[in-house]
Design a protein around this motif. Sequence first.
Motif, PDB file in Angstrom:
ATOM      1  N   LEU A  21       1.625 -12.035   2.338  1.00  0.00           N
ATOM      2  CA  LEU A  21       1.073 -11.648   3.693  1.00  0.00           C
ATOM      3  C   LEU A  21      -0.395 -11.412   2.964  1.00  0.00           C
ATOM      4  O   LEU A  21      -1.434 -11.418   3.950  1.00  0.00           O
ATOM      5  N   GLY A  22      -0.632 -11.015   1.751  1.00  0.00           N
ATOM      6  CA  GLY A  22      -2.004 -10.726   1.372  1.00  0.00           C
ATOM      7  C   GLY A  22      -2.774 -12.013   1.012  1.00  0.00           C
ATOM      8  O   GLY A  22      -3.799 -11.824   1.583  1.00  0.00           O
ATOM      9  N   ARG A  23      -2.128 -13.056   0.775  1.00  0.00           N
ATOM     10  CA  ARG A  23      -2.652 -14.392   0.771  1.00  0.00           C
ATOM     11  C   ARG A  23      -3.030 -14.901   2.091  1.00  0.00           C
ATOM     12  O   ARG A  23      -4.202 -15.506   2.460  1.00  0.00           O
ATOM     13  N   TRP A  24      -2.197 -14.657   3.060  1.00  0.00           N
ATOM     14  CA  TRP A  24      -2.468 -14.876   4.453  1.00  0.00           C
ATOM     15  C   TRP A  24      -3.647 -14.295   5.065  1.00  0.00           C
ATOM     16  O   TRP A  24      -4.506 -14.658   5.608  1.00  0.00           O
ATOM     17  N   ALA A  25      -4.009 -12.952   4.683  1.00  0.00           N
ATOM     18  CA  ALA A  25      -4.882 -12.145   4.906  1.00  0.00           C
ATOM     19  C   ALA A  25      -6.299 -12.847   4.423  1.00  0.00           C
ATOM     20  O   ALA A  25      -7.197 -12.937   5.245  1.00  0.00           O
ATOM     21  N   ASP A  26      -6.107 -13.485   3.104  1.00  0.00           N
ATOM     22  CA  ASP A  26      -7.409 -13.989   2.447  1.00  0.00           C
ATOM     23  C   ASP A  26      -7.785 -15.214   3.463  1.00  0.00           C
ATOM     24  O   ASP A  26      -8.983 -15.471   3.425  1.00  0.00           O
ATOM     25  N   ARG A  27      -6.797 -15.844   4.166  1.00  0.00           N
ATOM     26  CA  ARG A  27      -7.171 -17.131   4.754  1.00  0.00           C
ATOM     27  C   ARG A  27      -7.567 -16.800   6.186  1.00  0.00           C
ATOM     28  O   ARG A  27      -8.537 -17.452   6.660  1.00  0.00           O
ATOM     29  N   ILE A  28      -7.012 -15.890   7.000  1.00  0.00           N
ATOM     30  CA  ILE A  28      -7.184 -15.713   8.287  1.00  0.00           C
ATOM     31  C   ILE A  28      -7.979 -14.337   8.533  1.00  0.00           C
ATOM     32  O   ILE A  28      -8.341 -14.051   9.587  1.00  0.00           O
ATOM     33  N   GLY A  29      -7.897 -13.386   7.609  1.00  0.00           N
ATOM     34  CA  GLY A  29      -8.662 -12.104   8.019  1.00  0.00           C
ATOM     35  C   GLY A  29      -7.825 -10.834   7.981  1.00  0.00           C
ATOM     36  O   GLY A  29      -6.570 -11.066   8.325  1.00  0.00           O
ATOM     37  N   GLY A  30      -8.266  -9.879   7.558  1.00  0.00           N
ATOM     38  CA  GLY A  30      -7.159  -8.807   7.285  1.00  0.00           C
ATOM     39  C   GLY A  30      -6.730  -8.207   8.866  1.00  0.00           C
ATOM     40  O   GLY A  30      -5.875  -7.530   9.170  1.00  0.00           O
ATOM     41  N   TRP A  31      -7.793  -8.165   9.713  1.00  0.00           N
ATOM     42  CA  TRP A  31      -7.721  -7.684  11.032  1.00  0.00           C
ATOM     43  C   TRP A  31      -6.436  -8.351  11.682  1.00  0.00           C
ATOM     44  O   TRP A  31      -5.607  -7.745  12.288  1.00  0.00           O
TER      45      TRP A  31
END
Length: 388
Positions: A250-260
Amino acid sequence: MLLPFLPIFVGELGVKQQTSMVLWSGLAFGATFIGTGLTAPFWGHLGDKYGRKPMLVRAAVGMAIIMSLIGLSHNVYQLVLLRLAAGLIGGYASSSMLLVATQTPRERAGWALGVLSTGALTGNLIGPLIGGVLPNLIGIRNTFFAGGAVIAIAMLATIFLVKEDHREIRPAPSVGDSTAISQRLHRSVRITVGAMLATAMLVMLANMSIEPIITVYLETLKVPKTRIVLDAGFIMAASAFGSILMAPRLGRWADRIGGWKVISFCLLTTSAVLLPQAFVAGWWQLGILRFLLGMSLAGLLPSVAKVIRHSVPERQLGKVLGYSQSSQYAGEVIGPLMGGVIGAHFGMRSVFIATSAITLIGAAANWLCQRAVHEGNAVNSTRRTLPR
């Protein structure tokens, strides 16, 4: 590590009545979180000024000494005061988050914070297992000394293996006619920080409102008394195991699409997973849902830190992330109180329903705050490009 044997140690210190043992054990365990919550912003501010690595070393040295001193306690008053001191002087977790957030590239901060979160979650999972075995092998007091020695090893690893490129960042002077723009930017930052602090508190509230009542809830599911403690342990471990598996992803996903976006999605999923927990018929169903809950909660705190990292000036980053830690500890206090009050007045199942509703409101609030921040940033960008 202290969870399994802390009540026994309180009894060895002279407290004999069961109700008093529970009370003093709760005070001793919670004192550290209170201390850390009070001082996290202060240590974060010093980290901004002098570097995060010195704060890590300071926390490790202090905790190694105090953990060993706890093994020399003669009464419960000394135990509680030393546990409070451990929180006041500690803060290794918050300082490590600061170090990782500032020393990794922005585009990989979510993944790095997810890996860090996995380490902390693994410690939370393994600690009680060690605490259940070690006192029988070496004694309770020697277990505290062993804990101090392990923290000392972490201190040496921090000194010799951790590198930090630190420089004190001074505020840049304002230029041109930028008063209105800076005010809007300041408003966006305030909205972001407020939303992230509330979310950090909500994450721990959602988890801690349930965990203290799991054992009692299993009784309502007709689990035999001889199996309740074992089943409760499996259910709590399932949540931690789910978080360990998903935090880096999920951290890697936040890098791709944004933390919000990850925060809103995880809160929405958390709400959806919490609701059916109120209607389970067996402990294994609750265990599966708690595993899914751990997976949905795993992306929240790394994403909160990532959003703060991208939104707050670096010279204030440590202090704001320190407030984030304080918010988490506030959630750890409010959650059990809320769960206890709702459970006592409306029944155990109502706790799951209420927590589901609160996380759903949190998801909607984050989505609205994200829109407000993006609209404010768009207005600022337009004003910068307008001809003067």
